[in-house]
Design an enzyme around this catalytic site. Structure first.
Site, short mmCIF file in Angstrom:
data_model
loop_
_atom_site.label_atom_id
_atom_site.label_comp_id
_atom_site.label_asym_id
_atom_site.label_seq_id
_atom_site.Cartn_x
_atom_site.Cartn_y
_atom_site.Cartn_z
CB SER A 1 -26.88 78.85 61.10
OG SER A 1 -26.35 77.57 61.37
CG HIS B 1 -26.86 76.84 65.88
ND1 HIS B 1 -28.17 76.49 65.64
CD2 HIS B 1 -26.28 76.98 64.66
CE1 HIS B 1 -28.38 76.43 64.33
NE2 HIS B 1 -27.24 76.71 63.70
CG ASP C 1 -30.16 75.74 68.31
OD1 ASP C 1 -29.08 75.11 68.27
OD2 ASP C 1 -30.49 76.57 67.44
#
Ligand SMILES: *[C@@H]1O[C@H](CO)[C@@H](O)[C@H](O)[C@H]1NC(C)=O
Length: 381
Positions: free
Chosen positions: A41, A347, A344
């Site tokens: 991600s 990240h 978040d």
């Protein structure tokens, strides 16, 4: 300039320098015509969205609010490091390999998928590093078999000259902690050597598939991130003076050292390859220690969340609504994401990714030394 030159030769030389200089100075001019990226991600620009739509947090606001002004399937309030990297090299943002509409692969492709692990596991997402490298092989075969001029596909030469980036490993740690219930010390002894070896195998595979310049990013300081600080319990003696978990960072540092060793082994083995280790751990840790120097006011606290010491509650993550103390609440963005390192809980923010990429391109964090500045006229980011 050498005194022996005649005036005529001097002018000819000046003219030559001028022409070469112009070519070199052309903004974004770069020896690397493309980027092929592999990862999780931290660099997924749409893979999981296109394979499993309506399943990822990053499809929803407030993701993307700072730069794109809307969610664009990136785990950030804006751009990821790979976006800044592409821009700095004078390239467009990379199209996800799994995006069927509107993709242009002339300057590379992005195979990274959120949740991906190095090992072939059923964890968050099944698109492991092995799968991604296999996707690349099929992609390359298909492109090279395509006849006629296809403006939106890379040429054989582009594959050769491209830079290949690998940014993965963090989810293998999470799998060990969450699913196998291992402690950081146990992780070091059991799965981390397998993970480092897995990355090396992927790099070797990429080399065998024609890659010659490969950048491998390490794993960043998980012990400074809200998810690892809140999901797992820590004794009070597990915190360093910056509020990071000593044991969770220690596991990462141990892994990064194994990765260095694996890459050193490959360098001795793979002729003509340029294999570079990128030390992002130190870059991010520097943000945390010297936060004010970079304009950060919050270090280990997440920008997007709903309460708690780290503004992070696992059951109500960024953009999600849930019940907290009997009230329905929603995890929203902070007012100024650029003053946060963490977006978040897992990240980095657009701003952190920007400075991270600037530091990477600056060259001090490459092992062995590697210089983008001498091979590209980098666009300022
Ligand atoms: C913080 O900044 C100082 C001064 O620039 C530097 O010497 C030090 O290494 C930095 N700390 C980290 C952890 O990078």
């Amino acid at each position: 300039m050498d005194r022996g030159y005649s005036k005529g030769r001097m002018w000819a030389l000046l003219l030559l320098y001028g022409v070469v200089g112009l070519a070199v100075l052309c903004e974004g001019a770069c020896n690397f015509p493309a980027i092929f990226n592999f990862g999780d991600s931290s660099s997924d620009t749409g893979a999981i969205h296109f394979v499993f739509p309506y399943n990822m947090l990053a499809e929803n606001p407030p993701y993307g609010r700072t730069y794109f002004g809307r969610p664009v399937n990136r785990y950030s309030d804006g751009r990821l490091s790979i976006d800044f990297m592409a821009y700095a090299l004078g390239l467009p943002f990379l199209s996800p390999y799994l995006q069927s509409v509107g993709s242009n692969y002339a300057h590379g492709a992005n195979f990274a998928a959120a949740g991906a692990t190095v090992r072939d596991l059923s964890f968050i997402a099944p698109i492991s590093l092995t799968v991604q490298v296999n996707q690349f092989k099929i992609f390359k075969q298909q492109v090279l078999a395509t006849k006629g001029s296809q403006g939106y596909l890379p040429t054989a030469d582009t594959f050769k000259k491209a830079i290949y980036i690998v940014e993965i490993g963090g989810n293998d740690f999470s799998y060990g902690y969450m699913n196998l219930k291992l402690t950081p010390a146990q992780l070091k002894q059991t799965i981390l050597p397998i993970v480092a070896k897995g990355v090396a195998n992927a790099v070797k595979d990429l080399y065998n598939a024609g890659a010659s310049t490969i950048l491998v990013k390490d794993v960043g300081p998980q012990g400074c991130q809200p998810f690892w600080l809140t999901y797992f319990s820590h004794s009070s003696s597990d915190f360093d003076k910056n509020g990071c978990s000593i044991s969770y960072n220690d596991a990462v540092l141990y892994y990064n050292q194994l990765l260095r060793g694996q890459l050193a082994g490959l360098r001795a083995q793979l002729k003509g390859a340029t294999i570079i280790y990128v030390n992002t751990f130190d870059i991010i840790y520097d943000f945390i220690v010297n936060s004010s120097k970079y304009g950060f006011k919050q270090t280990v606290r997440a920008c997007c969340g709903i309460g708690g010491k780290y503004n992070y509650i696992y059951s109500i993550q960024c953009g999600v609504s849930g019940k907290l103390n009997g009230q329905t609440v929603k995890a929203e963005s902070c007012a100024n994401p650029a003053t946060y390192i963490n977006w978040d809980g897992v990240h980095w923010t657009d701003e952190a990714n920007k400075i991270l990429t600037r530091q990477i391109l600056g060259g001090k964090y490459f092992e062995p030394p590697f210089s983008f500045a001498s091979q590209c006229n980098l666009r300022p980011i």
